[in-house]
Structures are given as structure tokens and as C-alpha cells.
Write a protein that holds these residues in place. Sequence first.
Motif, PDB file in Angstrom:
ATOM      1  N   GLU A  68     -49.986 -70.694  -2.654  1.00 14.29           N
ATOM      2  CA  GLU A  68     -50.439 -69.483  -3.345  1.00 14.29           C
ATOM      3  C   GLU A  68     -51.970 -69.461  -3.438  1.00 14.29           C
ATOM      4  N   MET A  69     -52.558 -70.610  -3.767  1.00 13.00           N
ATOM      5  CA  MET A  69     -54.010 -70.714  -3.810  1.00 13.00           C
ATOM      6  C   MET A  69     -54.620 -70.361  -2.457  1.00 13.00           C
ATOM      7  N   TRP A  70     -53.987 -70.849  -1.399  1.00 13.69           N
ATOM      8  CA  TRP A  70     -54.480 -70.594  -0.047  1.00 13.69           C
ATOM      9  C   TRP A  70     -54.423 -69.102   0.278  1.00 13.69           C
ATOM     10  N   LYS A  71     -53.329 -68.458  -0.110  1.00 10.98           N
ATOM     11  CA  LYS A  71     -53.183 -67.027   0.138  1.00 10.98           C
ATOM     12  C   LYS A  71     -54.261 -66.221  -0.596  1.00 10.98           C
ATOM     13  N   VAL A  72     -54.531 -66.583  -1.856  1.00 11.87           N
ATOM     14  CA  VAL A  72     -55.537 -65.893  -2.646  1.00 11.87           C
ATOM     15  C   VAL A  72     -56.922 -66.086  -2.028  1.00 11.87           C
ATOM     16  N   GLU A  73     -57.233 -67.311  -1.641  1.00 15.10           N
ATOM     17  CA  GLU A  73     -58.555 -67.604  -1.075  1.00 15.10           C
ATOM     18  C   GLU A  73     -58.780 -66.908   0.265  1.00 15.10           C
ATOM     19  N   ASN A  74     -57.706 -66.623   0.963  1.00 13.29           N
ATOM     20  CA  ASN A  74     -57.827 -66.016   2.276  1.00 13.29           C
ATOM     21  C   ASN A  74     -57.380 -64.566   2.318  1.00 13.29           C
ATOM     22  N   GLY A  75     -57.173 -63.980   1.156  1.00 11.07           N
ATOM     23  CA  GLY A  75     -56.833 -62.565   1.059  1.00 11.07           C
ATOM     24  C   GLY A  75     -55.541 -62.166   1.747  1.00 11.07           C
ATOM     25  N   LYS A  76     -54.554 -63.033   1.730  1.00 13.01           N
ATOM     26  CA  LYS A  76     -53.268 -62.751   2.373  1.00 13.01           C
ATOM     27  C   LYS A  76     -52.271 -62.223   1.391  1.00 13.01           C
TER      28      LYS A  76
END
Length: 76
Positions: A68-76
Amino acid sequence: MARNYDVMIRNVLRSMESRSQTRGSSSGATMWKAEIRHEGLNKYRVIRGRDRDVVEQMAETQIAAWNEMWKVENGK
């Protein structure tokens, strides 16, 4: 091309191992360990416990949070 940094629980289960604990009052007790990492976030964690199911659940929860953190950081 973006790399897929989703960490698969299957890989965690492969790295999970049982070992004997020989110190303290829990001499000989089986311990479980899961080493998990998320290269995109540069995160690494070792989860240990006496119950394999609990260790597995904790690893799954951490992986979900990292994804989830990765998605937020990458705007996914």
C-alpha cells in the motif's frame, strides 16, 4: 519500464524455517522465522515466533502494508 515490487507471500513461506531455540527456559522449543523485504521501499524485516500461522499472518500483514505504501508513493 516500472519494476513490480509486490512481495509475494509464497517467497516468504519459502524463507520461513524452523529451528531449535537452545537458550533460556524455552530450551528446545521450535521457533519460526520469516525474512521479508520490499526492494522498492528499501525495507527489510525479520519476524519470529513459536507459532507458524502467527508468523505467516504477521508477514502477510506487513507485506500488505508495504505494498500500500508503494502504491501511494508511486501514485497507483
